[in-house]
Write a protein that holds these residues in place. Structure first.
Motif, PDB file in Angstrom:
ATOM      1  N   PRO A   1     -30.150 -52.342 -39.996  1.00  0.00           N
ATOM      2  CA  PRO A   1     -30.032 -53.769 -40.314  1.00  0.00           C
ATOM      3  C   PRO A   1     -29.384 -54.526 -39.157  1.00  0.00           C
ATOM      4  O   PRO A   1     -28.686 -53.925 -38.324  1.00  0.00           O
ATOM      5  CB  PRO A   1     -29.110 -53.777 -41.540  1.00  0.00           C
ATOM      6  N   PRO A   2     -29.607 -55.833 -39.087  1.00  0.00           N
ATOM      7  CA  PRO A   2     -28.930 -56.629 -38.051  1.00  0.00           C
ATOM      8  C   PRO A   2     -27.419 -56.644 -38.283  1.00  0.00           C
ATOM      9  O   PRO A   2     -26.946 -56.442 -39.405  1.00  0.00           O
ATOM     10  CB  PRO A   2     -29.536 -58.026 -38.220  1.00  0.00           C
TER      11      PRO A   2
ATOM     12  N   GLY B   1     -13.794 -50.270 -42.053  1.00  0.00           N
ATOM     13  CA  GLY B   1     -13.322 -50.523 -40.699  1.00  0.00           C
ATOM     14  C   GLY B   1     -14.070 -49.682 -39.670  1.00  0.00           C
ATOM     15  O   GLY B   1     -14.414 -50.175 -38.582  1.00  0.00           O
ATOM     16  N   LEU B   2     -14.339 -48.424 -40.003  1.00  0.00           N
ATOM     17  CA  LEU B   2     -15.093 -47.558 -39.097  1.00  0.00           C
ATOM     18  C   LEU B   2     -16.518 -48.085 -38.901  1.00  0.00           C
ATOM     19  O   LEU B   2     -17.043 -48.070 -37.781  1.00  0.00           O
ATOM     20  CB  LEU B   2     -15.131 -46.132 -39.656  1.00  0.00           C
ATOM     21  N   GLU B   3     -17.129 -48.538 -39.989  1.00  0.00           N
ATOM     22  CA  GLU B   3     -18.487 -49.081 -39.887  1.00  0.00           C
ATOM     23  C   GLU B   3     -18.509 -50.347 -39.040  1.00  0.00           C
ATOM     24  O   GLU B   3     -19.353 -50.503 -38.144  1.00  0.00           O
ATOM     25  CB  GLU B   3     -19.039 -49.389 -41.276  1.00  0.00           C
ATOM     26  N   ALA B   4     -17.589 -51.269 -39.314  1.00  0.00           N
ATOM     27  CA  ALA B   4     -17.559 -52.528 -38.568  1.00  0.00           C
ATOM     28  C   ALA B   4     -17.297 -52.275 -37.086  1.00  0.00           C
ATOM     29  O   ALA B   4     -17.936 -52.887 -36.219  1.00  0.00           O
ATOM     30  CB  ALA B   4     -16.487 -53.454 -39.140  1.00  0.00           C
ATOM     31  N   GLY B   5     -16.373 -51.367 -36.790  1.00  0.00           N
ATOM     32  CA  GLY B   5     -16.068 -51.066 -35.392  1.00  0.00           C
ATOM     33  C   GLY B   5     -17.266 -50.507 -34.655  1.00  0.00           C
ATOM     34  O   GLY B   5     -17.527 -50.877 -33.496  1.00  0.00           O
TER      35      GLY B   5
ATOM     36  N   ILE C   1     -19.850 -53.366 -34.052  1.00  0.00           N
ATOM     37  CA  ILE C   1     -19.404 -54.311 -33.032  1.00  0.00           C
ATOM     38  C   ILE C   1     -19.468 -53.691 -31.640  1.00  0.00           C
ATOM     39  O   ILE C   1     -19.781 -54.375 -30.649  1.00  0.00           O
ATOM     40  CB  ILE C   1     -17.965 -54.782 -33.340  1.00  0.00           C
ATOM     41  N   ALA C   2     -19.234 -52.392 -31.546  1.00  0.00           N
ATOM     42  CA  ALA C   2     -19.116 -51.741 -30.243  1.00  0.00           C
ATOM     43  C   ALA C   2     -20.441 -51.542 -29.528  1.00  0.00           C
ATOM     44  O   ALA C   2     -20.483 -51.474 -28.291  1.00  0.00           O
ATOM     45  CB  ALA C   2     -18.413 -50.387 -30.398  1.00  0.00           C
ATOM     46  N   VAL C   3     -21.548 -51.443 -30.269  1.00  0.00           N
ATOM     47  CA  VAL C   3     -22.840 -51.172 -29.641  1.00  0.00           C
ATOM     48  C   VAL C   3     -23.613 -52.463 -29.436  1.00  0.00           C
ATOM     49  O   VAL C   3     -23.361 -53.467 -30.106  1.00  0.00           O
ATOM     50  CB  VAL C   3     -23.667 -50.182 -30.486  1.00  0.00           C
ATOM     51  N   ASP C   4     -24.569 -52.406 -28.507  1.00  0.00           N
ATOM     52  CA  ASP C   4     -25.342 -53.614 -28.182  1.00  0.00           C
ATOM     53  C   ASP C   4     -26.728 -53.598 -28.802  1.00  0.00           C
ATOM     54  O   ASP C   4     -27.615 -54.344 -28.394  1.00  0.00           O
ATOM     55  CB  ASP C   4     -25.456 -53.766 -26.657  1.00  0.00           C
ATOM     56  N   HIS C   5     -26.931 -52.749 -29.801  1.00  0.00           N
ATOM     57  CA  HIS C   5     -28.214 -52.695 -30.495  1.00  0.00           C
ATOM     58  C   HIS C   5     -27.942 -52.397 -31.967  1.00  0.00           C
ATOM     59  O   HIS C   5     -26.896 -51.836 -32.313  1.00  0.00           O
ATOM     60  CB  HIS C   5     -29.122 -51.609 -29.896  1.00  0.00           C
ATOM     61  N   PRO C   6     -28.858 -52.776 -32.862  1.00  0.00           N
ATOM     62  CA  PRO C   6     -28.633 -52.542 -34.297  1.00  0.00           C
ATOM     63  C   PRO C   6     -28.551 -51.051 -34.623  1.00  0.00           C
ATOM     64  O   PRO C   6     -29.322 -50.246 -34.104  1.00  0.00           O
ATOM     65  CB  PRO C   6     -29.861 -53.185 -34.959  1.00  0.00           C
TER      66      PRO C   6
ATOM     67  N   ASP D   1     -27.654 -48.242 -38.109  1.00  0.00           N
ATOM     68  CA  ASP D   1     -27.437 -48.124 -39.541  1.00  0.00           C
ATOM     69  C   ASP D   1     -26.148 -47.342 -39.741  1.00  0.00           C
ATOM     70  O   ASP D   1     -26.135 -46.116 -39.616  1.00  0.00           O
ATOM     71  CB  ASP D   1     -28.602 -47.392 -40.211  1.00  0.00           C
ATOM     72  N   PRO D   2     -25.035 -48.015 -40.028  1.00  0.00           N
ATOM     73  CA  PRO D   2     -23.754 -47.314 -40.109  1.00  0.00           C
ATOM     74  C   PRO D   2     -23.671 -46.307 -41.236  1.00  0.00           C
ATOM     75  O   PRO D   2     -22.827 -45.410 -41.207  1.00  0.00           O
ATOM     76  CB  PRO D   2     -22.741 -48.452 -40.305  1.00  0.00           C
ATOM     77  N   THR D   3     -24.545 -46.418 -42.241  1.00  0.00           N
ATOM     78  CA  THR D   3     -24.526 -45.433 -43.317  1.00  0.00           C
ATOM     79  C   THR D   3     -25.011 -44.073 -42.840  1.00  0.00           C
ATOM     80  O   THR D   3     -24.764 -43.055 -43.493  1.00  0.00           O
ATOM     81  CB  THR D   3     -25.398 -45.883 -44.504  1.00  0.00           C
ATOM     82  N   ILE D   4     -25.695 -44.056 -41.686  1.00  0.00           N
ATOM     83  CA  ILE D   4     -26.178 -42.804 -41.097  1.00  0.00           C
ATOM     84  C   ILE D   4     -25.433 -42.478 -39.815  1.00  0.00           C
ATOM     85  O   ILE D   4     -25.016 -41.336 -39.588  1.00  0.00           O
ATOM     86  CB  ILE D   4     -27.694 -42.887 -40.796  1.00  0.00           C
ATOM     87  N   ASP D   5     -25.256 -43.485 -38.960  1.00  0.00           N
ATOM     88  CA  ASP D   5     -24.747 -43.244 -37.605  1.00  0.00           C
ATOM     89  C   ASP D   5     -23.229 -43.090 -37.541  1.00  0.00           C
ATOM     90  O   ASP D   5     -22.711 -42.565 -36.554  1.00  0.00           O
ATOM     91  CB  ASP D   5     -25.174 -44.396 -36.688  1.00  0.00           C
TER      92      ASP D   5
END
Length: 223
Positions: free
Chosen positions: A35-36, A95-99, A102-107, A109-113
């Motif tokens: 997701p964006p 917080g881990l997901e948001a960080g 924010i840290a990467v320059d491409h979309p 999926d924090p539920t996986i990555d």
């Protein structure tokens, strides 16, 4: 603060938490791929508001148990402690997901990555939630603080939460119902919790109308 006001504030906090969670959950299913950033950060912000309100609710619930049934204050404290731990664990996961987003320059999926959140959102949160619900159910049943259905339903949800604790053995595919970060372990349980919390909050708020104040009791016939 009077008991009636405390009940209203506690119920209102639960309602706000529930509404925020109800709005948040569908945002996880809007995109089939990564997701964006705006979607991820928006749903996390809504989740933070929900958890802040949940903290107010568990604090208020402990105080209500202390007032209504002092002998059962210990179980109210367990509900408060485990509810606070559940909120804290989930906030750390957010917080881990948001960080990561924010840290990467491409979309992404924090539920996986973001692998560090798998067990936090899954097995650990489910266990803490089960303890919270069991304690809440016991407190309500013993003190009659709220209608009987609230205690019974809390027990049912506690059992359901416990059933998902072993999900850490079943991988990290969100499309798999019983994975560590699967849609059953996280999204479905989150949705069930949110609607139950909404009903609980409304019931708590409305229970203020049944509180007999000292002034009203003194004015009753026979006093």
């Amino acid at each position: 603060m009077s008991e009636a006001v405390a009940r209203r504030l506690t119920g209102l906090a639960a309602v706000i938490a529930a509404i925020a969670l109800i709005v948040q959950v569908p945002l996880y299913f809007l995109y089939s791929g990564p997701p964006p950033d705006a979607n991820v950060l928006s749903r996390l912000l809504i989740g933070i508001v929900a958890l802040a309100s949940l903290i107010i609710f568990v604090t208020g619930f402990r105080e209500l148990v202390k007032r209504v049934g002092p002998a059962h204050e210990w179980v109210g404290s367990i509900a408060f402690s485990t509810g606070l731990v559940y909120a804290t664990i989930t906030l750390v996961s957010m917080g881990l997901e948001a960080g990561a987003v924010i840290a990467v320059d491409h979309p992404i999926d924090p539920t996986i990555d973001v692998s560090g959140t798998y067990i936090l959102y899954g097995a650990i949160s489910r266990l803490m939630l089960a303890l919270f619900l069991a304690a809440l159910g016991h407190a309500v049943t013993r003190t009659r603080l709220l209608p009987r259905w609230t205690g019974r339903s809390a027990y049912v949800l506690a059992v359901l939460s416990l059933a998902f604790v072993p999900s850490l053995f079943f991988g990290n595919d969100p499309s798999f119902f019983y994975a560590a970060n699967g849609w059953g372990t996280t999204a479905l349980m989150g949705a069930i919790l949110s609607y139950w919390l909404l009903a609980l909050g409304i019931s708590t708020y409305r229970s203020a109308a049944r509180v007999v104040t000292p002034a009203a009791d003194a004015a009753a016939p026979g006093h």
